[in-house]
Design a protein around this motif. Structure first.
Motif, mmCIF file in Angstrom:
data_model
loop_
_atom_site.group_PDB
_atom_site.id
_atom_site.type_symbol
_atom_site.label_atom_id
_atom_site.label_comp_id
_atom_site.label_asym_id
_atom_site.label_seq_id
_atom_site.Cartn_x
_atom_site.Cartn_y
_atom_site.Cartn_z
ATOM 1 N N GLU A 128 0.733 -0.992 0.081
ATOM 2 C CA GLU A 128 -0.060 0.227 -0.024
ATOM 3 C C GLU A 128 0.854 1.424 0.142
ATOM 4 O O GLU A 128 1.804 1.467 0.298
ATOM 5 C CB GLU A 128 -1.027 0.226 1.031
ATOM 6 C CG GLU A 128 -1.915 -0.718 0.967
ATOM 7 C CD GLU A 128 -2.445 -1.425 2.106
ATOM 8 O OE1 GLU A 128 -2.914 -0.166 3.125
ATOM 9 O OE2 GLU A 128 -3.810 -1.135 2.347
ATOM 10 N N THR A 129 0.636 1.999 -1.093
ATOM 11 C CA THR A 129 1.463 3.796 -0.693
ATOM 12 C C THR A 129 0.499 4.793 -0.056
ATOM 13 O O THR A 129 -0.635 4.783 0.590
ATOM 14 C CB THR A 129 0.897 4.357 -1.931
ATOM 15 O OG1 THR A 129 1.130 3.182 -2.760
ATOM 16 C CG2 THR A 129 1.544 5.721 -2.310
ATOM 17 N N HIS A 130 1.328 5.086 0.592
ATOM 18 C CA HIS A 130 0.471 5.920 1.948
ATOM 19 C C HIS A 130 1.541 7.393 2.106
ATOM 20 O O HIS A 130 2.414 7.984 1.199
ATOM 21 C CB HIS A 130 0.927 5.316 3.409
ATOM 22 C CG HIS A 130 0.566 4.046 4.068
ATOM 23 N ND1 HIS A 130 -0.378 3.634 4.404
ATOM 24 C CD2 HIS A 130 1.278 3.016 3.897
ATOM 25 C CE1 HIS A 130 -0.996 3.290 4.240
ATOM 26 N NE2 HIS A 130 0.589 2.222 3.547
ATOM 27 N N ASP A 131 0.479 8.150 2.256
ATOM 28 C CA ASP A 131 1.059 10.108 1.919
ATOM 29 C C ASP A 131 1.368 10.530 2.986
ATOM 30 O O ASP A 131 0.306 10.829 4.340
ATOM 31 C CB ASP A 131 -0.178 10.760 1.266
ATOM 32 C CG ASP A 131 -0.553 12.022 1.111
ATOM 33 O OD1 ASP A 131 0.848 12.710 1.072
ATOM 34 O OD2 ASP A 131 -0.511 12.964 0.027
ATOM 35 N N ARG A 132 2.496 11.483 3.783
ATOM 36 C CA ARG A 132 2.834 11.305 4.631
ATOM 37 C C ARG A 132 2.423 13.031 5.329
ATOM 38 O O ARG A 132 2.404 13.447 6.730
ATOM 39 C CB ARG A 132 4.502 11.631 4.903
ATOM 40 C CG ARG A 132 5.083 10.262 5.249
ATOM 41 C CD ARG A 132 6.104 10.346 6.013
ATOM 42 N NE ARG A 132 7.439 8.762 5.885
ATOM 43 C CZ ARG A 132 7.952 7.910 5.380
ATOM 44 N NH1 ARG A 132 8.011 9.148 3.484
ATOM 45 N NH2 ARG A 132 8.419 7.425 5.479
#
Length: 284
Positions: free
Chosen positions: A211-215
């Motif tokens: 999964e790709t997460h946005d900080r």
């Protein structure tokens, strides 16, 4: 002879009196002022114990617009002012401020049905400046200044000292307590260089996969954890970018801190430049 015996008897009676009784009657009254205004103590006066000045905490706390409650069963005093909660116990030299323990050299005491605490308690627990004039027996208490809306952020970029900390770096807002005039301040950081720090891939297991997460998200900072941005050595970017992003010691890091004051809807931005410190390889 009878007169001499009477005088001797009087001297013996005075000598038998407790020293503290004589001293208490000879000690002058102690004056306490808060921000230039004299505090009245109608039924319990400040006094000196073991070279320390003790004051009735209820009158001072209420003068500072703090709420004071008493738990007789636990011999516990609780003071609440804004977001701060202070708890101490009678005959205890310890107190907690929002769970953090403080120790004093003189305990809280009860005298004339009032709770007395040392001046150092007032200074440290209620965040005041306290001065003592031994010539006039005057205590001067100065309240902390009112918080300023949108104080200038004080940021620190931290780098680990060894690879076992599991982080490449993390950023803290060191003066987070200054943001107290509004219950809802939110923060976010957007990296300009390298922009790859803004997103990262994480393996969520065989079922969920990667999964790709946005900080780069708005969030509130807690007093106990003043971190506004954190990059781990394992998940510092996406899998694709890991093949092209070369982390080097001394490379330039640029980012923007955004602060949102939800009470008024205002947003301010601050630009920072930092040098990356990279003493060990990233873990894959």
């Amino acid at each position: 002879m009878k007169r001499i015996l009477t005088l001797l008897l009087a001297v013996m009676m005075l000598a038998a009196l407790p020293v503290s009784y004589v001293t208490a009657n000879e000690a002058p009254d102690i004056t306490v002022t808060l921000d230039g205004n004299k505090i009245d103590f109608p039924d319990a006066k400040p006094y000196i114990f073991k070279d320390r000045t003790l004051v009735p905490i209820r009158f001072i706390s209420e003068a500072m617009k703090a709420d004071v409650s008493w738990n007789g069963g636990e011999q516990e005093v609780t003071i609440v002012k804004g977001k701060d909660t202070i708890i101490t116990h009678i005959l205890s030299s310890r107190a907690t401020l929002n769970g953090v323990l403080y120790t004093f050299d003189v305990p809280a005491m009860i005298k004339a049905d009032r709770t007395f605490v040392p001046l150092r308690f007032v200074a440290e627990m209620l965040n005041c400046d306290v001065d003592w004039d031994e010539n006039t027996y005057t205590v001067t208490i100065t309240s902390p200044p009112e918080p300023v809306a949108f104080p200038e952020p004080e940021l620190t970029v931290h780098f680990p000292e060894n690879p076992y900390e599991g982080k490449l770096f993390w950023i803290t807002v060191d003066n987070i307590r200054d943001y107290s005039d509004c219950d809802n301040y939110q923060f976010k950081i957007d990296f300009i260089t390298p922009s790859e720090f803004n997103i990262y891939d994480e393996n969520m297991g065989a079922i969920l996969g990667w999964e790709t997460h946005d900080r780069n998200q708005w969030h509130k900072i807690q007093y106990a954890d003043d971190s506004v941005f954190s990059v781990s050595s394992r998940y510092y970017t996406t899998r694709e970018n890991k093949t092209t992003l070369e982390l080097k010691d001394g490379m330039t890091m640029e980012f923007t801190l955004s602060v949102k004051r939800l009470c008024s809807g205002e947003v301010k931005e601050y630009h920072y430049t930092e040098t990356f410190k990279y003493p060990y390889p990233a873990k894959d």
